[in-house]
Design an enzyme around this catalytic site. Sequence first.
Site, PDB file in Angstrom:
ATOM      1  N   SER A 151      37.830-112.889 -13.784  1.00 41.46           N
ATOM      2  CA  SER A 151      36.731-112.006 -13.420  1.00 41.46           C
ATOM      3  C   SER A 151      35.604-112.852 -12.838  1.00 41.46           C
ATOM      4  CB  SER A 151      36.222-111.274 -14.666  1.00 41.46           C
ATOM      5  OG  SER A 151      34.971-110.643 -14.432  1.00 41.46           O
ATOM      6  N   TYR A 171      33.050-110.477 -23.192  1.00 44.37           N
ATOM      7  CA  TYR A 171      34.026-110.389 -22.111  1.00 44.37           C
ATOM      8  C   TYR A 171      33.882-111.556 -21.140  1.00 44.37           C
ATOM      9  CZ  TYR A 171      36.623-108.562 -18.120  1.00 44.37           C
ATOM     10  OH  TYR A 171      37.512-108.405 -17.074  1.00 44.37           O
TER      11      TYR A 171
END
Length: 248
Positions: A151, A171
């Site tokens: 990501s 995350y």
Amino acid sequence: MTTKNALVTGANKGIGLETVRRLAAMGFKVWLGARDAGRGETAAQTLRGEGLDVEWLELDVASDESVVAAAEAVAARAPGLDVLVNNAGIASGYVEALGPDGRYERPPSRENIADMKATYDVNVFGPVRVTQAFLPLLMASSAARIVMVSSYLGSLARASGNGQSPNAMGYGSSKTALNAVTLAFARELAPRGIMVNAAAPGYTATDLNAHRGGRTVQQAAEIIVRLATLAPGGPTGGYFDENGALPW
């Protein structure tokens, strides 16, 4: 002609499902990894209905036993594995922390450690489990490729220099750790001709973010498929989106 084999984890929906579709359309037999039998088989049936060679594989990346059983199941049916896409990922507590405007509103000082542990078990330890278990099959391929779906939030450079990025510690740090895992496997496996790279698909509309992302799964899958099908001499140990290399 020998069929090439690919495995995509977390693939019954979203980016994973589109990645399966794209690889199968390129001629791969694709194992669609998913925990849930109903959802996994339904997804595989849909793609088989499109004329694609796709088979559901029971696979929970957070379970040692499930990962070992999945590797044994593929080994009984295939001589090797040419592509492994470690796509399965979660963001435990992320959606609950989104405000009315869709912005992430949980600061690190209020991050839930249980959520972080759950996220790391899937996003970091999951790819390690799967890669280790399937390594004998990958080594049996003449030119295996491993893609870790990362990501933009995994980039420390972007996090320190871009105040507009959400400060999603759980995350984001899991994807930073996954980038480090990518580098470690790339260094070990380079002498064997196995390329290992991390892909940043961008902020894509999926269940993970309550479909608030601005990109489609078709756009997101582009860099994943590109890295999964690199020609010999391509990069390894890199971190990319569709426009090129990203800062760690």
